[in-house]
Motif scaffolding. Structure first.
Motif, PDB file in Angstrom:
ATOM      1  N   THR A 138      -1.190 -26.969  45.086  1.00  0.00           N
ATOM      2  CA  THR A 138      -1.302 -25.900  43.964  1.00  0.00           C
ATOM      3  C   THR A 138      -0.099 -25.235  43.827  1.00  0.00           C
ATOM      4  N   TYR A 139       0.410 -25.035  42.708  1.00  0.00           N
ATOM      5  CA  TYR A 139       1.682 -24.407  42.166  1.00  0.00           C
ATOM      6  C   TYR A 139       1.464 -22.997  41.648  1.00  0.00           C
ATOM      7  N   THR A 140       1.462 -21.904  42.071  1.00  0.00           N
ATOM      8  CA  THR A 140       1.160 -20.635  41.754  1.00  0.00           C
ATOM      9  C   THR A 140       2.442 -19.874  40.671  1.00  0.00           C
ATOM     10  N   SER A 141       3.687 -20.637  40.762  1.00  0.00           N
ATOM     11  CA  SER A 141       4.661 -20.056  39.946  1.00  0.00           C
ATOM     12  C   SER A 141       5.657 -21.260  39.379  1.00  0.00           C
ATOM     13  N   PHE A 142       6.170 -21.024  38.241  1.00  0.00           N
ATOM     14  CA  PHE A 142       6.958 -22.024  37.782  1.00  0.00           C
ATOM     15  C   PHE A 142       8.174 -22.351  38.653  1.00  0.00           C
ATOM     16  N   ALA A 143       8.630 -21.251  39.409  1.00  0.00           N
ATOM     17  CA  ALA A 143       9.863 -21.627  40.326  1.00  0.00           C
ATOM     18  C   ALA A 143       9.494 -22.363  41.462  1.00  0.00           C
ATOM     19  N   ASP A 144       8.404 -22.599  41.877  1.00  0.00           N
ATOM     20  CA  ASP A 144       7.817 -23.339  42.844  1.00  0.00           C
ATOM     21  C   ASP A 144       7.570 -24.798  42.289  1.00  0.00           C
ATOM     22  N   PHE A 145       7.024 -24.705  41.070  1.00  0.00           N
ATOM     23  CA  PHE A 145       6.634 -26.005  40.423  1.00  0.00           C
ATOM     24  C   PHE A 145       7.994 -26.780  40.103  1.00  0.00           C
ATOM     25  N   TRP A 146       8.987 -26.094  39.879  1.00  0.00           N
ATOM     26  CA  TRP A 146      10.181 -26.964  39.124  1.00  0.00           C
ATOM     27  C   TRP A 146      10.745 -27.914  40.183  1.00  0.00           C
ATOM     28  N   TYR A 181      -0.472 -29.407  35.210  1.00  0.00           N
ATOM     29  CA  TYR A 181       0.134 -28.237  34.895  1.00  0.00           C
ATOM     30  C   TYR A 181       0.804 -28.465  33.241  1.00  0.00           C
ATOM     31  N   TRP A 232       3.546 -25.476  32.196  1.00  0.00           N
ATOM     32  CA  TRP A 232       4.828 -25.726  32.913  1.00  0.00           C
ATOM     33  C   TRP A 232       5.477 -26.747  32.830  1.00  0.00           C
TER      34      TRP A 232
END
Length: 114
Positions: free
Chosen positions: A5-13, A80, A83
């Motif tokens: 589970t990603y909680t920020s776009f920076a981690d998702f990118w 997502y 995102w």
């Protein structure tokens, strides 16, 4: 294996870039994103708002073909959606600007041809 589970776009990118590891996948996304931009501009210039209906079809058709036939993975937009949309445009404009390769390398993508 449970999906992270990603909680920020920076981690998702970086995850997004790894899910688009093959150049053919990225190219099909560029076609879809380019069509979305062209259709949006055409709708604004002609005031033919019916063209806006084609935006999701143009964007998702090429992307989903890429994921199901080239990448053989599940589109990130299923989990997502916002995102993924932002990442599609970020990847497209980084590619246009010739700045995508370092992002791919940082994400651990080995085939950095764009």
């Amino acid at each position: 294996m449970a999906e992270r589970t990603y909680t920020s776009f920076a981690d998702f990118w970086p995850f997004y870039l790894r899910e688009h590891s093959r150049p053919a996948t990225r190219r099909l996304h560029y076609i879809g994103t380019g069509l979305v931009i062209a259709l949006a501009i055409a709708a604004l210039l002609t005031r033919n708002w019916w063209l806006l209906i084609a935006l999701p079809v143009a964007g998702y058709f090429f992307a989903w073909v890429a994921h199901f036939t080239v990448e053989k993975n599940r589109p990130a937009t299923f989990t997502y959606p916002l995102w993924s949309l932002a990442a599609d445009f970020r990847m497209f404009f980084l590619w246009i600007g010739g700045r995508l390769k370092p992002e791919l390398e940082r994400a651990g993508v080995t085939d950095t041809q764009t």
